[in-house]
Design a protein around this motif. Structure first.
Motif, PDB file in Angstrom:
ATOM      1  N   VAL A  15     -14.529  -2.915 -11.871  1.00 37.75           N
ATOM      2  CA  VAL A  15     -14.316  -2.554 -13.270  1.00 37.75           C
ATOM      3  C   VAL A  15     -14.882  -3.636 -14.183  1.00 37.75           C
ATOM      4  CG1 VAL A  15     -12.563  -2.055 -15.026  1.00 37.75           C
ATOM      5  CG2 VAL A  15     -12.256  -1.223 -12.690  1.00 37.75           C
ATOM      6  N   ALA A  75      -7.507  -6.368  -4.599  1.00 37.93           N
ATOM      7  CA  ALA A  75      -7.847  -5.665  -5.842  1.00 37.93           C
ATOM      8  C   ALA A  75      -6.587  -5.346  -6.648  1.00 37.93           C
ATOM      9  CB  ALA A  75      -8.620  -4.389  -5.528  1.00 37.93           C
ATOM     10  N   ARG A  76      -5.499  -4.978  -5.969  1.00 39.80           N
ATOM     11  CA  ARG A  76      -4.243  -4.710  -6.681  1.00 39.80           C
ATOM     12  C   ARG A  76      -3.706  -5.976  -7.337  1.00 39.80           C
ATOM     13  NH1 ARG A  76      -2.306  -2.255  -1.975  1.00 39.80           N
ATOM     14  NH2 ARG A  76      -0.473  -3.578  -2.018  1.00 39.80           N
ATOM     15  N   THR A  79      -5.772  -6.632 -10.385  1.00 37.96           N
ATOM     16  CA  THR A  79      -5.399  -5.665 -11.423  1.00 37.96           C
ATOM     17  C   THR A  79      -4.077  -6.065 -12.074  1.00 37.96           C
ATOM     18  OG1 THR A  79      -6.576  -3.887 -10.308  1.00 37.96           O
ATOM     19  CG2 THR A  79      -4.865  -3.236 -11.861  1.00 37.96           C
ATOM     20  N   GLN A  80      -3.127  -6.549 -11.287  1.00 39.52           N
ATOM     21  CA  GLN A  80      -1.845  -6.977 -11.839  1.00 39.52           C
ATOM     22  C   GLN A  80      -2.052  -8.125 -12.834  1.00 39.52           C
ATOM     23  OE1 GLN A  80       1.292  -7.725  -9.000  1.00 39.52           O
ATOM     24  NE2 GLN A  80       2.496  -8.869 -10.477  1.00 39.52           N
ATOM     25  N   ARG A  82      -4.837  -8.830 -14.469  1.00 42.41           N
ATOM     26  CA  ARG A  82      -5.597  -8.321 -15.619  1.00 42.41           C
ATOM     27  C   ARG A  82      -4.734  -7.430 -16.522  1.00 42.41           C
ATOM     28  NH1 ARG A  82     -10.772  -9.823 -15.235  1.00 42.41           N
ATOM     29  NH2 ARG A  82     -11.870  -9.903 -13.250  1.00 42.41           N
ATOM     30  N   SER A  83      -3.605  -6.933 -16.013  1.00 44.91           N
ATOM     31  CA  SER A  83      -2.737  -6.030 -16.779  1.00 44.91           C
ATOM     32  C   SER A  83      -1.658  -6.762 -17.571  1.00 44.91           C
ATOM     33  CB  SER A  83      -2.067  -5.034 -15.835  1.00 44.91           C
ATOM     34  OG  SER A  83      -3.034  -4.267 -15.181  1.00 44.91           O
ATOM     35  N   ASP A 106     -14.905  -8.833 -10.950  1.00 48.48           N
ATOM     36  CA  ASP A 106     -13.932  -8.367  -9.962  1.00 48.48           C
ATOM     37  C   ASP A 106     -14.235  -8.838  -8.547  1.00 48.48           C
ATOM     38  OD1 ASP A 106     -12.201  -7.112 -11.702  1.00 48.48           O
ATOM     39  OD2 ASP A 106     -13.083  -5.138 -11.443  1.00 48.48           O
ATOM     40  N   TRP A 110     -11.630 -10.847  -6.396  1.00 45.23           N
ATOM     41  CA  TRP A 110     -11.035 -10.338  -5.155  1.00 45.23           C
ATOM     42  C   TRP A 110     -11.157 -11.376  -4.049  1.00 45.23           C
ATOM     43  CZ3 TRP A 110     -14.209  -5.204  -5.481  1.00 45.23           C
ATOM     44  CH2 TRP A 110     -13.677  -4.402  -6.501  1.00 45.23           C
TER      45      TRP A 110
END
Length: 114
Positions: A15, A75-76, A79-80, A82-83, A106, A110
């Motif tokens: 992303v 990746a999760r 994402t956490q 980045r959120s 990303d 990762w």
């Protein structure tokens, strides 16, 4: 993570690409810095990153977790980060512009998470 039928799952989707956001002069407390040394280790975002990594460690290191599944775990985690609010970024110091940082994207994030 549930296994897909047929045993094949697709790799995580990128992303954020390297350099997205241009040069960054101001860091926030959720940013994760790449590099070495006390300044980087003690940045609030890096401390949080290490704590979040602990939440994923058991699943990642489980002997039943396959290589591609490990990529999804990493990746999760990314994402956490980045959120968060403000959004955490994965940055490295820009060698051409001292005092500025750039997004590593990303794929490198990762790797850092894995």
């Amino acid at each position: 993570m549930p296994r897909a039928k047929g045993g094949s799952i697709k790799p995580p989707r990128v992303v954020v690409n390297p350099g997205d956001g241009g040069l960054i002069s101001e860091l926030n407390n959720n940013d994760v810095l790449s590099g070495r040394g006390g300044r980087i280790n003690n940045h609030p975002g890096n401390i949080t990153f290490r704590l979040v990594c602990q939440d994923y460690k058991h699943e990642y290191l489980d002997p039943r977790t396959r290589k591609l599944e490990k990529a999804h775990v990493a990746a999760r985690l990314v994402t956490q980060i980045r959120s968060t609010n403000p959004p955490g970024r994965f940055l490295k110091e820009d060698q051409s512009n001292p005092g500025f940082f750039i997004e590593i994207g990303d794929q490198k994030a990762w790797k850092k998470a894995g």
